[in-house]
Enzyme design. Structure first.
Site, PDB file in Angstrom:
ATOM      1  N   HIS A 451       0.826  -1.216   0.000  1.00 45.23           N
ATOM      2  CA  HIS A 451       0.000   0.000   0.000  1.00 45.23           C
ATOM      3  C   HIS A 451       0.853   1.255   0.000  1.00 45.23           C
ATOM      4  O   HIS A 451       0.515   2.254  -0.609  1.00 45.23           O
ATOM      5  CB  HIS A 451      -0.913   0.015   1.221  1.00 45.23           C
ATOM      6  N   ARG A 594     -11.704  -6.398 -20.446  1.00 47.03           N
ATOM      7  CA  ARG A 594     -11.165  -7.752 -20.303  1.00 47.03           C
ATOM      8  C   ARG A 594     -12.158  -8.560 -19.473  1.00 47.03           C
ATOM      9  O   ARG A 594     -12.599  -8.106 -18.418  1.00 47.03           O
ATOM     10  CB  ARG A 594      -9.815  -7.702 -19.594  1.00 47.03           C
ATOM     11  N   GLU A 687      -0.074 -13.540 -22.447  1.00 49.18           N
ATOM     12  CA  GLU A 687       0.539 -13.564 -21.113  1.00 49.18           C
ATOM     13  C   GLU A 687       1.250 -14.882 -20.830  1.00 49.18           C
ATOM     14  O   GLU A 687       1.876 -15.039 -19.787  1.00 49.18           O
ATOM     15  CB  GLU A 687      -0.543 -13.402 -20.031  1.00 49.18           C
ATOM     16  N   ASP A 711       2.241 -10.935 -16.206  1.00 46.90           N
ATOM     17  CA  ASP A 711       2.170 -12.392 -16.170  1.00 46.90           C
ATOM     18  C   ASP A 711       3.179 -13.027 -17.116  1.00 46.90           C
ATOM     19  O   ASP A 711       3.810 -14.019 -16.771  1.00 46.90           O
ATOM     20  CB  ASP A 711       0.744 -12.858 -16.525  1.00 46.90           C
ATOM     21  N   ARG A 721       5.372 -13.165  -9.632  1.00 48.68           N
ATOM     22  CA  ARG A 721       5.359 -11.704  -9.806  1.00 48.68           C
ATOM     23  C   ARG A 721       5.277 -10.946  -8.490  1.00 48.68           C
ATOM     24  O   ARG A 721       5.590  -9.763  -8.435  1.00 48.68           O
ATOM     25  CB  ARG A 721       4.207 -11.282 -10.742  1.00 48.68           C
ATOM     26  N   CYS A 758      -0.314  -3.978 -22.080  1.00 48.15           N
ATOM     27  CA  CYS A 758      -1.016  -3.396 -20.937  1.00 48.15           C
ATOM     28  C   CYS A 758      -0.393  -3.808 -19.613  1.00 48.15           C
ATOM     29  O   CYS A 758      -0.929  -3.518 -18.551  1.00 48.15           O
ATOM     30  CB  CYS A 758      -2.501  -3.739 -20.972  1.00 48.15           C
TER      31      CYS A 758
HETATM   32  C1  PEP Z   1      -0.556  -8.506 -17.009  1.00 44.55           C
HETATM   33  O1  PEP Z   1      -0.485  -9.667 -16.625  1.00 44.55           O
HETATM   34  O2  PEP Z   1       0.428  -7.883 -17.465  1.00 44.55           O
HETATM   35  C2  PEP Z   1      -1.826  -7.767 -16.945  1.00 44.55           C
HETATM   36  C3  PEP Z   1      -1.960  -6.577 -17.481  1.00 44.55           C
HETATM   37  O3  PEP Z   1      -2.861  -8.370 -16.283  1.00 44.55           O
HETATM   38  P1  PEP Z   1      -2.964  -8.383 -14.690  1.00 44.55           P
HETATM   39  O4  PEP Z   1      -1.840  -7.549 -14.149  1.00 44.55           O
HETATM   40  O5  PEP Z   1      -4.306  -7.861 -14.367  1.00 44.55           O
HETATM   41  O6  PEP Z   1      -2.797  -9.833 -14.404  1.00 44.55           O
HETATM   42 MG    MG Z   2      -2.317 -10.798 -16.243  1.00 44.27          MG
END
Ligand code: PEP
Ligand code: MG
Length: 820
Positions: A451, A594, A687, A711, A721, A758
């Protein structure tokens, strides 16, 4: 030419400030039927990003280009403020000329205005006149050709180097595009002139350009003379061809480069969490000590106290939620909703009651139960869940404070701005801090998703997390420098270091300001390649924030956010309302929704999904959608219905195989037919490594790809991650990940499909440049990154970015890529 009537003129008006003056002037246009009321907000918004003070006591407020639909009929109003209104420091306005322009009919009137502007005596007369006809006459009568400092000169003054272009913007060379032209022209040493029919204007003077009266589709000749004449002509012609109207706000300076800091002083290294440089005294964050008796005689009384304390805490959290929501938006406030859910946990309450029945006080029993649970959560392997232990302690202290016998040492409020050092900061801690008194934040614990990191970024406070326990032992009040970009806390800096840090700090401020001013300009490279810069959002309220921050649409709506923090899934209608609220806020800009991406690190308790040994490799993303048509079909129905309200695209998460894509498409098509809805573009997230390798086959069935690097990185490098010690190595700029993106772009472009990114790296300045060089045409990022990335892209040429990307692909390590 538009008609100016007495109804468009207001004499002897008074306003406390610029906002009130704009409202008064705007209301004249609303009353005259020229525009809708909402266009006044657009005018106020523009004032935040551009100065409409024209000079000599006149301002010309007008709205943002994207809100042109709110204009009903082109018109101008003139409000006279004889006492003056302060526009900016040192700029007092007596005549507010509000413009609602659908087309270029007001150009001639503007040209007359510039004549007035040159003549202080006329301004003074019009600012005090009691006859509206005076103003009408002066603004609508043909110009008398009187003496003007920058009057257009005769055509004979053409330079040897020139280029002819047609004004492509919808409204000709009026104030906004002319200002954009001047900003670009001033970046070159060469003299710049613009010819339109028989007149020649100084290309570096707004006044002179306005006097050309060049309307839409007008042909103009841009001329330059000097050492950089060719470059000036190229840049100006490109800007005109791209429609100066779009490039309407202040232009960024050409040296928008993030400053970097390298100092002599001893440094503690942590994880960079929020960029910027802070210089100031170090102060340790302390919480008050809550004292409770261990035992109590009356168990019934203690249980009542417990119930009352929980109820009071719930009320506090509800108020805090509403307050933070109003101040910082729903996403920031959501955590306090989650805290309310902790209070409803029956296990927790029952465990506390058992301790009370065994003879303990309510406070002691509550603390014991919270500590036990927090320790359990903290010992979990999952880094993200570990961080939730902080939330549990946070909500625990809130109740405990209400059960306290005494509170020792109130947490210090700061009288001077400080760099705050803490073990970790809970959401309640950060909500209590006064951001004006916090120069920077450094925490010993926490990771990039803590946070502290998220809130510091949203408040634009430089921050470092995960700096280790050494920071907790630094002397109170010692001067230090925090570099949130590199993740270093410098201790005991010398004079030389302080001087350097102050310089870099000023550069950061100038950079931020320039980026903010230019946030509505498109990201067009110096050689004319446009990169779409869009935002990632999680809820309806953020769509509006994204547009205000300069995003050109939404590249990723994480729709699962609509499913969190509630007791059951949102219905089809609820989802339709949320999605169509977003299309309304976006007002024609694209929205990529999405479909539900649950599983892995994103849990939804009420779905009661079976626990998995390896959730990141389990039933997540599209696999869950395919397994749960009770969730997938209503969502698709809501999306197809919302697509009738604005440009919506569907995107499937976590596609690993062609079969998954075909199955998901078949369900979507079935839903579409059922509704009789129009088709929409359907794309997929890339991903999973298998999706990269199968990209040529997937491209045959997808309209676009968007690479989820968060991902993709964890699956390519086999690094969780959210892992506290691996997160720094799980870098999306690793050449292995970049080579995967390169393969994806090649496969897509062979099939004539576009690729966006993204994942988080799209909002990283270096990452964005490399991705653009790899051929990615859309970058979707968190809202605060939009202005900075657009500004950075505008300073680069695609040719250079391609070369940069090729060098990145040839690197051996992520560190080598970052060092390029
Ligand atoms: C990603 O995996 O890069 C992504 C944009 O999706 P999320 O972070 O929501 O898993
Ligand atoms: Mg993702």
């Amino acid at each position: 030419m538009i008609k100016l009537t007495q109804g468009n003129i207001l004499l002897n008006a008074r306003a406390q400030d610029k906002t009130e003056a704009i409202r008064i002037a705007g209301n004249l246009l609303v009353d005259a039927g020229n525009m809708q009321l909402a266009y006044i907000d657009s005018m106020l918004l523009r004032e935040k990003v551009a100065n409409t003070y024209l000079g000599n006591g006149i301002s010309i407020p007008h709205g943002l280009p994207r809100d042109r639909d709110l204009i009903l009929r082109t018109g101008i109003s003139v409000s006279q403020f004889p006492d003056g209104v302060q526009w900016h420091q040192g700029e007092t306005v007596y005549l507010v000329v509000a413009i609602a322009a659908r087309s270029d009919e007001h150009i001639e009137l503007l040209a007359n205005l510039t004549d007035v502007l040159d003549d202080p005596q006329t301004v003074h007369r019009l600012a005090t006149t009691t006859d509206p006809l005076d103003i009408i006459a002066r603004l609508t009568q043909p110009r008398d050709g009187g003496s003007v400092a920058v009057a257009p000169v005769e055509a004979a003054d053409d330079f040897a180097k020139w280029v002819d272009v047609e004004l492509s913007g919808p409204a000709g060379l009026h104030a906004r595009p002319a200002a954009a032209f001047v900003d670009i022209a001033r970046q070159f040493e060469s003299e710049v002139r613009v010819r339109h029919i028989g007149k020649v204007a100084n290309g570096k003077s707004l006044l002179s350009l306005l006097k050309l009266g060049a309307g839409t589709r007008a042909g103009i000749r841009i001329m330059a003379r000097g050492s950089d004449a060719d470059a000036a002509l190229e840049a100006l012609a490109a800007a005109v061809r791209h429609g100066l109207e779009d490039a309407a706000e202040a232009s960024p300076s050409s040296d928008l480069v993030a400053p970097s800091l390298s100092l002599q002083a001893r440094a503690i290294a942590g994880i960079a969490a929020s960029p910027g440089v802070a210089i100031g005294p170090l102060r340790h964050f302390r919480r008050e000590r809550i004292v409770v008796a261990a035992t109590a005689d009356d168990a019934v009384h203690e249980e009542t106290r417990l119930r009352q304390a929980i109820a009071a805490a719930r009320l506090q959290l509800r108020e805090l939620h509403d307050e933070v929501k109003a101040r910082s938006g729903a996403a920031r406030a959501a955590i306090f909703r989650a805290h309310q859910e902790f209070l409803d946990d029956p296990d927790l309450v029952e465990a506390t009651q058992r301790l009370i029945e065994a003879g303990h006080s309510a406070g002691w029993a509550w603390r014991q139960s919270i500590d036990e649970r927090a320790q359990e959560v903290a010992s979990l392997d999952d880094a993200l869940l570990k961080e939730r232990a902080v939330d549990l302690q946070d909500v625990g202290r809130r109740v405990l404070r209400l059960l306290a016998d005494t509170l020792e040492e109130e947490p210090g409020t700061f009288t001077i701005p400080v760099i705050l050092v803490a073990e970790d900061l809970s959401p309640s801690d950060t909500a209590r801090l006064d951001p004006a008194m916090i120069l920077g934040i450094c925490t010993a614990g926490g990771g990039p998703t803590s946070h502290t990191a998220i809130i510091a970024r949203s408040l634009d406070i430089p921050a470092i997390v995960g700096a280790g326990p050494a920071v907790l032992h630094q002397p109170e009040d010692s001067l230090c420098i925090l570099d949130g970009d590199a993740g270093n806390l410098y201790l005991e800096p010398g004079d030389g270091d302080l001087h350097l840090a102050h310089q870099v700090q000023q550069q950061w401020q100038a950079l931020r300001e320039a980026e903010r001013l230019a946030c509505y300009q498109p990201a067009i490279t110096t050689d004319g390649q446009r990169i779409e810069v869009v935002a990632n959002i999680g809820g309806a309220s953020e769509a509006e924030q994204a547009v205000a921050a300069g995003a050109e649409g939404i590249g990723l709506l994480r729709s699962e956010f609509l499913f969190l923090q509630r007791a059951e899934p949102p219905s089809e209608d609820e989802q339709f309302i949320a999605y169509s609220a977003m299309t309304r806020a976006l007002n024609g800009l694209p929205l990529i929704i999405r479909t539900l991406d649950i599983g892995g690190d994103k849990e939804v308790p009420y779905l009661s999904l079976p626990a998995e040994d390896n959730p990141f490799l389990g039933v997540r993303g599209i696999r869950l959608c395919l397994a749960r048509s009770d969730l997938f079909r209503p969502q698709l129905r809501a999306i197809y219905r919302a697509a009738a309200t604005g440009p919506v695209k569907i995107m499937f998460p976590m596609i690993a195989t062609v079969e998954e894509l075909l199955a998901a498409r078949a369900i979507a098509e079935d839903v579409r037919r059922e509704l009789g809805a129009a088709a929409v573009d359907i794309g997929i997230m890339i991903e999973v490594p298998s999706a990269v390798l199968m990209a040529p086959e997937l491209a045959a069935h997808a309209d676009f790809f968007s690479v989820g690097t968060n991902d993709l990185t964890q699956y390519v490098l086999a690094m969780d991650r959210g892992h506290p010690s691996l997160a720094r190595q799980a870098d999306a700029l690793h050449p292995a990940v970049l080579r995967m993106i390169d393969m994806t772009v090649r496969a897509a472009s062979a099939a004539g499909k576009w690729v966006g990114v993204c994942g988080g790296v799209a909002g990283d300045p270096k990452g964005a440049m490399i991705l653009a060089g790899l051929g990615v045409s859309e970058l979707s990022m968190s809202i605060p990154s939009v202005a900075a990335i657009k500004a950075r892209l505008r300073t680069q040429s695609l040719t250079d970015l391609r070369a940069l990307a090729q060098r990145a692909l040839a690197c051996r390590t992520a560190a080598e890529v970052r060092a390029l």
